[in-house]
Design a protein around this motif. Structure first.
Motif, PDB file in Angstrom:
ATOM      1  N   GLU A   1     -10.991  24.025  18.395  1.00  0.00           N
ATOM      2  CA  GLU A   1     -10.271  22.790  18.088  1.00  0.00           C
ATOM      3  C   GLU A   1     -10.131  21.901  19.325  1.00  0.00           C
ATOM      4  O   GLU A   1      -9.228  21.095  19.417  1.00  0.00           O
ATOM      5  CB  GLU A   1      -8.897  23.133  17.500  1.00  0.00           C
ATOM      6  CG  GLU A   1      -8.990  23.824  16.153  1.00  0.00           C
ATOM      7  CD  GLU A   1      -7.655  24.417  15.695  1.00  0.00           C
ATOM      8  OE1 GLU A   1      -6.907  23.706  15.013  1.00  0.00           O
ATOM      9  OE2 GLU A   1      -7.390  25.580  16.012  1.00  0.00           O
TER      10      GLU A   1
ATOM     11  N   THR B   1      -7.146  25.802   4.209  1.00  0.00           N
ATOM     12  CA  THR B   1      -6.382  24.910   5.079  1.00  0.00           C
ATOM     13  C   THR B   1      -5.838  23.729   4.283  1.00  0.00           C
ATOM     14  O   THR B   1      -6.348  23.386   3.216  1.00  0.00           O
ATOM     15  CB  THR B   1      -7.258  24.355   6.219  1.00  0.00           C
ATOM     16  OG1 THR B   1      -8.336  23.598   5.658  1.00  0.00           O
ATOM     17  CG2 THR B   1      -7.829  25.478   7.076  1.00  0.00           C
ATOM     18  N   THR B   2      -4.822  23.097   4.816  1.00  0.00           N
ATOM     19  CA  THR B   2      -4.277  21.884   4.216  1.00  0.00           C
ATOM     20  C   THR B   2      -5.173  20.711   4.594  1.00  0.00           C
ATOM     21  O   THR B   2      -6.109  20.841   5.376  1.00  0.00           O
ATOM     22  CB  THR B   2      -2.854  21.618   4.722  1.00  0.00           C
ATOM     23  OG1 THR B   2      -2.913  21.352   6.141  1.00  0.00           O
ATOM     24  CG2 THR B   2      -1.956  22.816   4.476  1.00  0.00           C
TER      25      THR B   2
ATOM     26  N   ALA C   1      -4.436  18.435   6.471  1.00  0.00           N
ATOM     27  CA  ALA C   1      -4.224  18.164   7.898  1.00  0.00           C
ATOM     28  C   ALA C   1      -4.920  19.194   8.782  1.00  0.00           C
ATOM     29  O   ALA C   1      -4.800  19.141   9.999  1.00  0.00           O
ATOM     30  CB  ALA C   1      -2.724  18.136   8.200  1.00  0.00           C
ATOM     31  N   GLY C   2      -5.639  20.154   8.161  1.00  0.00           N
ATOM     32  CA  GLY C   2      -6.369  21.135   8.943  1.00  0.00           C
ATOM     33  C   GLY C   2      -5.541  22.318   9.381  1.00  0.00           C
ATOM     34  O   GLY C   2      -5.879  22.987  10.361  1.00  0.00           O
ATOM     35  N   VAL C   3      -4.453  22.615   8.684  1.00  0.00           N
ATOM     36  CA  VAL C   3      -3.580  23.735   9.051  1.00  0.00           C
ATOM     37  C   VAL C   3      -3.788  24.901   8.089  1.00  0.00           C
ATOM     38  O   VAL C   3      -3.663  24.728   6.872  1.00  0.00           O
ATOM     39  CB  VAL C   3      -2.091  23.305   9.012  1.00  0.00           C
ATOM     40  CG1 VAL C   3      -1.176  24.492   9.318  1.00  0.00           C
ATOM     41  CG2 VAL C   3      -1.843  22.176  10.003  1.00  0.00           C
TER      42      VAL C   3
ATOM     43  N   HIS D   1      -9.441  21.028  12.739  1.00  0.00           N
ATOM     44  CA  HIS D   1      -9.761  19.745  13.354  1.00  0.00           C
ATOM     45  C   HIS D   1      -9.941  19.909  14.855  1.00  0.00           C
ATOM     46  O   HIS D   1      -9.180  20.630  15.492  1.00  0.00           O
ATOM     47  CB  HIS D   1      -8.620  18.747  13.116  1.00  0.00           C
ATOM     48  CG  HIS D   1      -8.492  18.325  11.689  1.00  0.00           C
ATOM     49  ND1 HIS D   1      -7.639  17.322  11.298  1.00  0.00           N
ATOM     50  CD2 HIS D   1      -9.102  18.766  10.565  1.00  0.00           C
ATOM     51  CE1 HIS D   1      -7.724  17.156   9.975  1.00  0.00           C
ATOM     52  NE2 HIS D   1      -8.599  18.028   9.519  1.00  0.00           N
TER      53      HIS D   1
ATOM     54  N   ARG E   1      -2.261  18.534  16.287  1.00  0.00           N
ATOM     55  CA  ARG E   1      -1.815  17.599  17.319  1.00  0.00           C
ATOM     56  C   ARG E   1      -0.319  17.750  17.583  1.00  0.00           C
ATOM     57  O   ARG E   1       0.134  17.596  18.722  1.00  0.00           O
ATOM     58  CB  ARG E   1      -2.138  16.161  16.928  1.00  0.00           C
ATOM     59  CG  ARG E   1      -3.575  15.756  17.168  1.00  0.00           C
ATOM     60  CD  ARG E   1      -3.732  14.237  17.128  1.00  0.00           C
ATOM     61  NE  ARG E   1      -3.386  13.709  15.817  1.00  0.00           N
ATOM     62  CZ  ARG E   1      -4.261  13.514  14.841  1.00  0.00           C
ATOM     63  NH1 ARG E   1      -5.529  13.821  15.036  1.00  0.00           N
ATOM     64  NH2 ARG E   1      -3.886  13.023  13.693  1.00  0.00           N
TER      65      ARG E   1
ATOM     66  N   ASP F   1     -15.100  17.559  11.522  1.00  0.00           N
ATOM     67  CA  ASP F   1     -14.125  18.651  11.597  1.00  0.00           C
ATOM     68  C   ASP F   1     -14.805  19.988  11.752  1.00  0.00           C
ATOM     69  O   ASP F   1     -14.226  20.932  12.246  1.00  0.00           O
ATOM     70  CB  ASP F   1     -13.250  18.659  10.338  1.00  0.00           C
ATOM     71  CG  ASP F   1     -12.367  17.436  10.263  1.00  0.00           C
ATOM     72  OD1 ASP F   1     -11.933  17.113   9.141  1.00  0.00           O
ATOM     73  OD2 ASP F   1     -12.120  16.813  11.299  1.00  0.00           O
TER      74      ASP F   1
ATOM     75  N   HIS G   1       0.400  19.552  11.910  1.00  0.00           N
ATOM     76  CA  HIS G   1      -0.959  19.231  12.357  1.00  0.00           C
ATOM     77  C   HIS G   1      -1.157  19.875  13.721  1.00  0.00           C
ATOM     78  O   HIS G   1      -0.184  20.084  14.460  1.00  0.00           O
ATOM     79  CB  HIS G   1      -1.150  17.715  12.449  1.00  0.00           C
ATOM     80  CG  HIS G   1      -2.592  17.292  12.576  1.00  0.00           C
ATOM     81  ND1 HIS G   1      -3.272  17.316  13.789  1.00  0.00           N
ATOM     82  CD2 HIS G   1      -3.497  16.834  11.665  1.00  0.00           C
ATOM     83  CE1 HIS G   1      -4.515  16.905  13.605  1.00  0.00           C
ATOM     84  NE2 HIS G   1      -4.676  16.607  12.324  1.00  0.00           N
TER      85      HIS G   1
END
Length: 599
Positions: free
Chosen positions: A276, A384-385, A387-389, A61, A196, A7, A194
């Protein structure tokens, strides 16, 4: 390799080209050493913003594919500026002014994108051109630029939500702010899941926009040739009505530049996705080379057909209360109100896409500010969370959008016009900054004797004039585009919307440099002996004040570190390249070429 390191692979120090096992070991060691330095407050000289290591958090991520990044670039440009802003440009400047201005700005932005592509491919990090301004030009200027661009993205979200109200007025004027509120909740929810989710939503919304523009170009040709409700050949009639093709003289012509800058804004945020993006050394050059030509093609053809088919005097094209999309008008000319309603629905989805893109970019800019060394924003925005947020950065960016609800008191059309001006000028400041950073980056590369062959992407035909061209032309646009706010009558509100960001940038630059007095990232560390000053040698108060005011943190191109933060390919990147080459050289190579070109 652990998920934490994958990551954060953009933070690894440069690696030698060895086998995959050595690469993995070196990446692990360099990442650990580098993060230990950061944790102890010993950031490397000339380093770019580095996300913090947090065992409980995943950090950003690398989850955006080339397919998604390409569409993000398209989605960031083909939005409300093209679908709705062109109506304002046509009403204020006429068809010739609109075509010339959008063509000139499009070429300038294309050169700017090439300059950004060189740096983003070499140093793919969160923060993009804001980070490059800090590293290659001046930390204080980078601080002012980053906050300016964050505000630009936050206001862009408000602008897009206001545009949604304008689009809805095609059907009804009853409580249009309700839809803005629903859109706001939806955008925040998608971006909180996320990266994504953001990338996939943007991909399909952008695909719809591209298809719509292609259909519009075909339909526009048919309508002009006589396939309209009046069954008459239009040709160039609308270029010869009274006042056309240049409406409002030089003031009208100059005014179109800022709406064109608003429309093209978003391409520069392509670099923000570099942190990212999977395999950035390969995907970023592909995106830079191919995406913008498609965008430029869409813009120029669409704008030419708008000017031919829609008269600048069309009722409700642009006024204080409303703005009508030329796309909707042309679809209505082709058939019925059903066709117009269909086009209006598509424009509504494009507004959603543009807001989604601006919210993502603004969140990442604020995240980059919080994680740079030294921090330029509260560190809480760097969390970040799993989930990468960067959730708190997301909420802070989205909260600015509340100003869109002021349309109830000002008028949606006028509020959107002001927001357009503010965002357009902010985009132009970003382009100038990319030119400044590229100018110093290229000079440093040559001055330090690094061979050009080591650059992962190089726009050779823009050497050496590219940065100078961008800096001079965009600065000229910023100066002249507010002409109509001064002549023939001075309009204080319009003047402020054109130029308010310039004094704000200057204030933030001097505030940071006076309060923080940051050392340029190219400066060498001072020894304890150098920092010790005898009491008798201490300067007087006037001299100390002057030193603080006249202090410069301009980066020295002779000593700035050009190797730190360079991206080296991971085993996954190499495997991805080999798989693509195998597809192209295999039995079904021609079909794979078509697939890659489309997707």
């Amino acid at each position: 390799m652990s998920s934490s390191l994958s990551d954060h692979d953009h933070t690894a120090a440069p690696l030698e080209r060895h086998d995959s096992g050595n690469i993995t070991k070196k990446a692990t060691a360099s990442s650990v050493d580098l993060h230990e330095d950061i944790e102890h407050g010993e950031g490397p000289i000339g380093a770019l913003p580095i996300p913090p290591v947090d065992k409980r958090r995943a950090g950003l991520h690398r989850a955006l594919s080339a397919r998604q990044v390409s569409m993000i670039a398209i989605a960031g440009t083909i939005g409300t500026g093209l679908f709705l802003g062109t109506g304002r440009s046509l009403a204020q400047g006429g068809p010739a002014s609109m075509l010339i201005c959008y063509s000139l700005v499009g070429f300038i932005v294309y050169i700017t994108l090439l300059l950004l592509g060189e740096m983003a491919t070499q140093y793919p990090v969160a923060g993009s051109f804001n980070a490059y301004a800090v590293r290659f030009f001046s930390p204080s200027y980078g601080f002012a630029l980053s906050w300016n661009y964050w505000f630009n993205d936050a206001v862009s979200v408000a602008s897009d939500l206001t545009a949604a109200q304008l689009v809805l007025q095609y059907w009804t004027t009853w409580h249009t702010w309700v839809v803005s509120l629903i859109f706001w909740v939806f955008l925040v929810a998608v971006n909180a899941i996320h990266v994504r989710a953001y990338g996939e939503l943007e991909y399909w919304l952008a695909s719809l926009k591209v298809i719509t523009v292609i259909v519009f170009i075909i339909l526009g040709i048919v309508v002009n040739a006589g396939g309209n409700q009046a069954h008459e050949y239009i040709g160039g009639k609308n270029w010869h009505i009274p006042g056309a093709p240049f409406v409002g003289g030089f003031g009208g012509f100059a005014r179109v530049f800022v709406t064109a800058s608003f429309a093209y804004g978003g391409t520069e945020s392509l670099g923000i996705t570099a942190g990212e993006t999977k395999n950035p050394s390969r995907n970023m050059p592909r995106v830079v080379k191919f995406v913008f030509w498609r965008i430029l093609l869409f813009y120029i053809l669409s704008i030419l057909l708008m000017g031919l088919n829609v008269p600048y005097t069309y009722p409700g094209l642009s006024n204080k209360e409303t703005t009508t999309s030329p796309f909707t008008i042309v679809f209505a000319m082709a058939g019925s109100t059903v066709a117009g309603s269909f086009m209006n629905t598509v424009i509504l989805t494009s507004v959603l896409s543009a807001g989604n893109h601006a919210l993502f970019a603004g969140t990442r800019v604020l995240y980059g500010l919080a994680t740079t060394t030294p921090p330029q924003a509260p560190a809480i925005f760097g969390r970040t969370t799993r989930a990468g947020v960067p959730l708190l950065a997301l909420l802070a960016t989205s909260s600015i959008s509340i100003i869109c609800f002021g349309s109830s008191f000002i008028g949606s059309g006028e509020l959107w016009g002001w927001l357009q001006n503010i965002v357009g000028v902010s985009n132009q400041i970003a382009w100038v900054s990319i030119g400044l950073a590229s100018w110093k980056f290229r000079r440093a590369w040559i001055r330090q004797g690094r061979p050009l062959s080591e650059m992962k992407f190089r726009a050779g035909w823009t050497w050496p004039w590219g940065p100078y061209f961008v800096i001079i032309t965009v600065t000229a646009l910023i100066i002249i585009q507010g002409w109509s706010s001064v002549f023939p009558h001075f309009s204080a509100v319009d003047f402020v919307s054109f130029y308010i960001e310039i004094p704000v940038m200057i204030f933030m630059y001097f505030a940071w440099i006076i309060i923080k007095r940051p050392a340029p990232l190219s400066a060498r560390p001072t020894t304890p002996q150098e920092t010790q000053v005898e009491p008798s040698q201490k300067p007087g108060i006037l001299r100390r004040v002057w030193r603080r005011v006249a202090y410069s943190d301009a980066v020295d191109i002779r000593t700035v570190d050009l190797r730190r933060d360079e991206h080296e390919e991971e085993p996954e990147d190499v495997a991805d390249d080999l798989e693509r080459e195998a597809h192209l050289k295999g039995r079904w190579g021609p079909l794979w070429k078509v697939y890659y070109a489309i997707v």
